[in-house]
Design an enzyme around this catalytic site. Structure first.
Site, PDB file in Angstrom:
ATOM      1  N   LYS A  10       0.859  -1.197   0.000  1.00  0.00           N
ATOM      2  CA  LYS A  10       0.000   0.000   0.000  1.00  0.00           C
ATOM      3  C   LYS A  10       0.884   1.231   0.000  1.00  0.00           C
ATOM      4  O   LYS A  10       2.060   1.192   0.428  1.00  0.00           O
ATOM      5  CB  LYS A  10      -0.933   0.020   1.215  1.00  0.00           C
ATOM      6  CG  LYS A  10      -0.276   0.002   2.604  1.00  0.00           C
ATOM      7  CD  LYS A  10       0.251   1.313   3.123  1.00  0.00           C
ATOM      8  CE  LYS A  10       0.876   1.204   4.511  1.00  0.00           C
ATOM      9  NZ  LYS A  10       1.721   2.329   4.887  1.00  0.00           N
ATOM     10  N   GLY A 103       7.207   1.063   5.188  1.00  0.00           N
ATOM     11  CA  GLY A 103       6.024   1.914   5.035  1.00  0.00           C
ATOM     12  C   GLY A 103       5.110   1.427   3.922  1.00  0.00           C
ATOM     13  O   GLY A 103       4.159   2.102   3.544  1.00  0.00           O
ATOM     14  N   LEU A 104       5.403   0.217   3.410  1.00  0.00           N
ATOM     15  CA  LEU A 104       4.569  -0.344   2.338  1.00  0.00           C
ATOM     16  C   LEU A 104       3.555  -1.345   2.878  1.00  0.00           C
ATOM     17  O   LEU A 104       2.795  -1.949   2.117  1.00  0.00           O
ATOM     18  CB  LEU A 104       5.458  -1.028   1.278  1.00  0.00           C
ATOM     19  CG  LEU A 104       6.444  -0.091   0.567  1.00  0.00           C
ATOM     20  CD1 LEU A 104       7.375  -0.892  -0.350  1.00  0.00           C
ATOM     21  CD2 LEU A 104       5.694   0.961  -0.253  1.00  0.00           C
ATOM     22  N   GLY A 105       3.573  -1.559   4.199  1.00  0.00           N
ATOM     23  CA  GLY A 105       2.558  -2.397   4.838  1.00  0.00           C
ATOM     24  C   GLY A 105       2.710  -3.884   4.569  1.00  0.00           C
ATOM     25  O   GLY A 105       1.733  -4.632   4.665  1.00  0.00           O
ATOM     26  N   GLY A 106       3.927  -4.323   4.270  1.00  0.00           N
ATOM     27  CA  GLY A 106       4.130  -5.730   3.903  1.00  0.00           C
ATOM     28  C   GLY A 106       3.633  -6.722   4.954  1.00  0.00           C
ATOM     29  O   GLY A 106       2.897  -7.663   4.628  1.00  0.00           O
ATOM     30  N   SER A 109      -0.115  -6.653   5.176  1.00  0.00           N
ATOM     31  CA  SER A 109      -0.720  -7.252   3.982  1.00  0.00           C
ATOM     32  C   SER A 109      -0.602  -8.773   4.027  1.00  0.00           C
ATOM     33  O   SER A 109      -1.548  -9.492   3.679  1.00  0.00           O
ATOM     34  CB  SER A 109      -0.026  -6.690   2.735  1.00  0.00           C
ATOM     35  OG  SER A 109      -0.647  -7.150   1.576  1.00  0.00           O
ATOM     36  N   ASP A 141      -2.957  -1.380  10.070  1.00  0.00           N
ATOM     37  CA  ASP A 141      -3.191  -1.365   8.624  1.00  0.00           C
ATOM     38  C   ASP A 141      -3.824  -2.650   8.102  1.00  0.00           C
ATOM     39  O   ASP A 141      -4.113  -2.739   6.906  1.00  0.00           O
ATOM     40  CB  ASP A 141      -1.868  -1.149   7.879  1.00  0.00           C
ATOM     41  CG  ASP A 141      -1.350   0.274   8.041  1.00  0.00           C
ATOM     42  OD1 ASP A 141      -2.100   1.130   8.536  1.00  0.00           O
ATOM     43  OD2 ASP A 141      -0.198   0.508   7.654  1.00  0.00           O
TER      44      ASP A 141
END
Ligand SMILES: C[C@@](CO)(OP(=O)(O)O)[C@H](O)COP(=O)(O)OP(=O)(O)OC[C@H]1O[C@@H](n2ccc(N)nc2=O)[C@H](O)[C@@H]1O
Ligand SMILES: Nc1ncnc2c1ncn2[C@@H]1O[C@H](COP(=O)(O)OP(=O)(O)O)[C@@H](O)[C@H]1O
Length: 285
Positions: A10, A103-106, A109, A141
């Protein structure tokens, strides 16, 4: 039976911190969009009674991994309502592409993909609301990934309103540092009093991330990366960093800039999408 499940990244297209709650958590106003890029999980349900992650994730103990914790949480919830036999288990492998602490929400997710996929594979029949409620116990998240639509989020990320931002192309760049989320939220200099606005007002204003100033101040690498990308396109931090994204109208424009990137920058080009690749997989079943 589908065994490969996407766990997309994200971006926080904007992120404002509007206050701090009594429990120390911060209230946010943020716009989430997915990328058509991320990790892939291979999930095989079985009758072993065990949840096993067969591909270790470096630096994360097996039982702490959000993948394992999500599977255990779902199993517990489903068994409590007697919709899953005691011997239900799963073997899970991950192809990890997303940087950790980026900060990509790995991690979030990954957890959401496990909840959605195992709910399908185990036929546990939990509603999206019930899965999102399990998700928030694992991370702020997780619900947006469980729901699968681009969203304006408020509170700590649990109040979601569908949104339809432009589906741009992004150059996402990693400056080679990992930034723990609490480090940013505990910074005394963090802006945490941005006035709350309506989504309409936020969409009409230039997008910004309130974490960016403190992250650029603390991490020279991020500062240099943002400065470099700003020479080519509108660019900012996602989440609490460390990744930075620059937005373009076309894939080729994004790729041209990636080719010019200094050696110390790792990056990829991906499209912003308002429906999660996970939910495209589900609806294609
Ligand atoms: C701020 C965001 C935006 O997407 O940053 P990224 O993690 O994606 O960079 C997220 O909501 C983060 O979510 P997540 O990474 O799951 O945070 P959590 O593990 O729940 O929280 C880690 C710690 O950060 C602080 N925290 C987190 C979220 C929040 N709204 N206020 C906070 O103060 C708390 O100290 C908490 O203990
Ligand atoms: N499956 C997972 N993938 C990534 N990180 C995980 C996972 N399980 C637990 N974690 C922990 O969650 C932290 C945050 O990871 P991640 O979600 O990738 O970053 P961010 O929240 O910055 O986007 C990691 O530093 C790691 O300790």
């Amino acid at each position: 039976m589908i065994t490969s499940w996407p766990a997309p990244a994200k971006l926080n297209l904007f992120l404002y911190i509007t206050g701090r709650r009594a429990d120390g958590y911060h209230n946010l106003q943020t716009l989430f969009q997915f990328l058509d890029y991320g990790d892939t999980l291979h999930i095989t349900p079985d009758n072993s009674g065990c949840i096993a992650l067969t591909t270790p994730v470096e630096g994360v103990a097996h039982d702490d991994n959000l993948i394992v914790r999500a599977a255990q949480l779902l199993r517990q919830a489903a068994q409590a309502q007697q919709s899953l036999p005691a011997d239900a288990g799963a073997q899970i492998a991950i192809e990890k592409k997303l940087p950790m602490g980026g900060g990509l929400g790995g991690g979030s997710s990954n957890a959401a993909t496990v909840l959605v996929a195992l709910n399908h594979l185990w036929r546990t029949g939990l509603s999206p609301d019930a899965l999102a409620e399990l998700g928030i116990q694992l991370g702020a998240d997780v619900p947006v990934f469980v729901r699968g639509f681009a969203a304006f989020a408020q509170g700590v990320g649990e109040e979601l309103q569908p949104a339809d931002p432009a589906e741009k192309w992004y150059l996402v760049a990693h400056p080679g540092v990992s930034i723990p989320t609490p480090l940013v939220f505990n910074d005394p200099q963090l802006t945490r009093d941005t006035p709350a606005r309506s989504l309409e007002a936020l969409l009409a204003a230039p997008f910004y991330n309130d974490c960016e100033a403190v992250v650029r101040k603390r991490f020279r690498e991020v500062d240099e990366l943002v400065s470099w990308l700003l020479e080519y396109a509108p660019s900012r931090l996602t989440g609490t960093g460390a990744c930075v994204f620059a937005e373009f109208d076309t894939e080729s424009a994004a790729r041209q800039v990636l080719e010019l990137a200094p050696k110390w920058v790792c990056g990829f080009v991906a499209r912003g999408v308002n429906v999660s690749p996970l939910h495209r997989t589900l609806s294609g079943l």
